[in-house]
Design an enzyme around this catalytic site. Structure first.
Site, PDB file in Angstrom:
ATOM      1  N   LYS A  56       0.940  -1.119   0.036  1.00 54.73           N
ATOM      2  CA  LYS A  56       0.221  -0.027   0.120  1.00 54.73           C
ATOM      3  C   LYS A  56       0.896   1.259  -0.161  1.00 54.73           C
ATOM      4  O   LYS A  56       0.276   2.335  -0.502  1.00 54.73           O
ATOM      5  CB  LYS A  56      -0.886   0.389   1.150  1.00 54.73           C
ATOM      6  CG  LYS A  56      -2.204  -0.906   0.907  1.00 54.73           C
ATOM      7  CD  LYS A  56      -3.155  -0.443   0.121  1.00 54.73           C
ATOM      8  CE  LYS A  56      -4.520  -1.393   0.069  1.00 54.73           C
ATOM      9  NZ  LYS A  56      -5.434  -0.759  -0.858  1.00 54.73           N
ATOM     10  N   SER A  76       0.874  -9.917  -0.711  1.00 56.87           N
ATOM     11  CA  SER A  76       0.541  -8.638  -0.866  1.00 56.87           C
ATOM     12  C   SER A  76       0.705  -7.912   0.707  1.00 56.87           C
ATOM     13  O   SER A  76       0.851  -6.699   0.789  1.00 56.87           O
ATOM     14  CB  SER A  76      -0.912  -8.383  -1.217  1.00 56.87           C
ATOM     15  OG  SER A  76      -1.913  -9.095  -0.538  1.00 56.87           O
TER      16      SER A  76
END
Length: 403
Positions: A53, A303
């Site tokens: 992110k 992720s």
């Protein structure tokens, strides 16, 4: 709106050169053996803030002009986006306010604060928290930073795809955890621009899979329920920007079960020594459940790795159960001296490791002179688990429940 260009993603990579880590691409022998072809893991769980992110958040904030920077930024998130925005704002000298749900875990709250954000724990669920953040933006003039639905965010996330192609030029398939679609859209934009023959597949949690019905209908569809252990990809509705990219560039979006997610998490932890969160292992779960979709060699993106330690303990047990390595039995015994010792001896002979035991004489189903024993066992896998149950039954024990 046009799709983001390769030049824009390359510019984002330049912006991130001294900010984001170039995360490793690790070959996985155990996953390669499972699918019969080379598998590599793109370890964004080792990125700064513990997830991909930061990439999109920094590129989005860096593009703000001085006037908007001076007004500050606001975001809403249960964890990873919160930390990415907080660190990006701190690096750029921008004041940030992050709204998090009231029940957000303490480690995520503390991490977000440590990166310099003002944290407000408000809202019972994320949708309420999001509305409060947007109200704050409208009231104060702060720039609202969407977690996925913005071209600058997609450009930042697309740098993951650039790195994959540089690290493994011969890649045939890239599997990407998918919630709102920012990561898979950005990765697909980069990969398809350079290697259009490479397959890009998004992977969702089965209990929060908004993309398959959205793609079938040709427009974003909202789910009424998104309860899944993979909270990082529990997004009720795709964004307009991400939908345009995913529908044009992504080859397929599949959904995986909660059991597959927990097995994948345990496998990463135990066999590859990689700590990841449930959302972070969605691509690994997809690989385990649908190896038929893969054109090798394959890259699965890990992720994120921001997992609460208490949740990790629960998921380890869940993963062991899903993998057939954890067994809980209720066995009925005569209430006589030595009966329990005899049962434990048999379990030892069967090479089942006793983790926990509970002895109960209080049950309406018990006859006089009987007891129930609840035993939690570690087993070696599904076949061993079945063998233990069969041998206890053969020895004359009544196994009244198992899970």
């Amino acid at each position: 709106m046009s799709l983001i260009s390769l030049d824009r993603i390359r510019a984002a990579a330049g912006d991130l050169a001294d900010v984001a880590r170039r995360t490793p691409l690790a070959h996985s022998r155990v996953l390669s053996d499972h699918v019969g072809a080379d598998v590599h893991l793109k370890c964004e769980n080792l990125q700064r803030t513990g997830s991909f992110k930061l990439r999109g958040a920094y590129v989005r904030l860096r593009a703000l002009d001085e006037e908007r920077r001076a007004a500050g930024v606001v975001a809403a998130s249960a964890g990873n986006h919160a930390q990415g925005v907080a660190l990006a704002a701190s690096l750029l000298g921008i004041e940030s306010t992050v709204f998090m749900p009231e029940r957000a875990t303490l480690p995520k709250l503390a991490a977000t604060q440590s990166y310099g954000a003002e944290v407000r724990a408000e809202g019972a669920v994320l949708s309420e928290t999001l509305a409060l953040a947007q109200e704050h933006a409208a009231r104060t003039g702060a720039e609202f930073i969407h977690p996925f639905d913005h071209p600058d965010v997609l450009a930042g996330q697309g740098t993951v795809g650039l790195e994959v192609l540089e690290q493994l030029p011969e890649v045939g398939t890239v599997l990407v955890p998918t919630g709102g679609g920012g990561l898979v859209a950005g990765v697909a934009a980069a990969v398809k621009a350079l290697r259009p023959q490479v397959r890009v597949i998004g992977v969702q949690a089965e209990q929060a899979a908004a993309w398959p019905p959205s793609l079938a209908q040709g427009a974003p569809v909202r789910l009424s329920d998104t309860r899944t252990m993979a909270d990082g990809i529990a997004v009720a509705q795709p964004g307009e920007v991400t939908f345009e990219h995913v529908s044009a560039l992504v080859d397929d979006v599949i959904a995986v079960s909660e059991q597959a997610l927990s097995r994948a998490l345990l496998l990463c932890l135990e066999r590859m020594k990689l700590v990841a969160e449930p959302a972070g292992v969605a691509a690994v779960a997809g690989l385990l459940e649908r190896p038929d979709l893969l054109a090798p060699p394959t890259v699965a993106v890990l992720s994120g790795g921001n997992i609460d330690p208490l949740l990790l303990l629960q998921l380890i047990r869940h993963g062991m159960t899903s993998a057939g390595r954890y067994l809980s039995l209720r066995v009925r015994l005569p209430d006589l001296p030595g009966s329990l010792a005899e049962l434990l001896g048999r379990l030892g002979d069967l090479a089942a490791n006793v983790l926990d035991i509970e002895h109960s004489r209080i049950s309406g189903a018990l006859a006089l002179g009987q007891v129930d024993v609840e035993v939690s066992l570690e087993t070696r896998g599904p076949e061993h688990r079945e063998h233990v149950v069969a041998e206890l039954t053969r020895a004359g024990y009544t196994v009244t429940s198992e899970r």
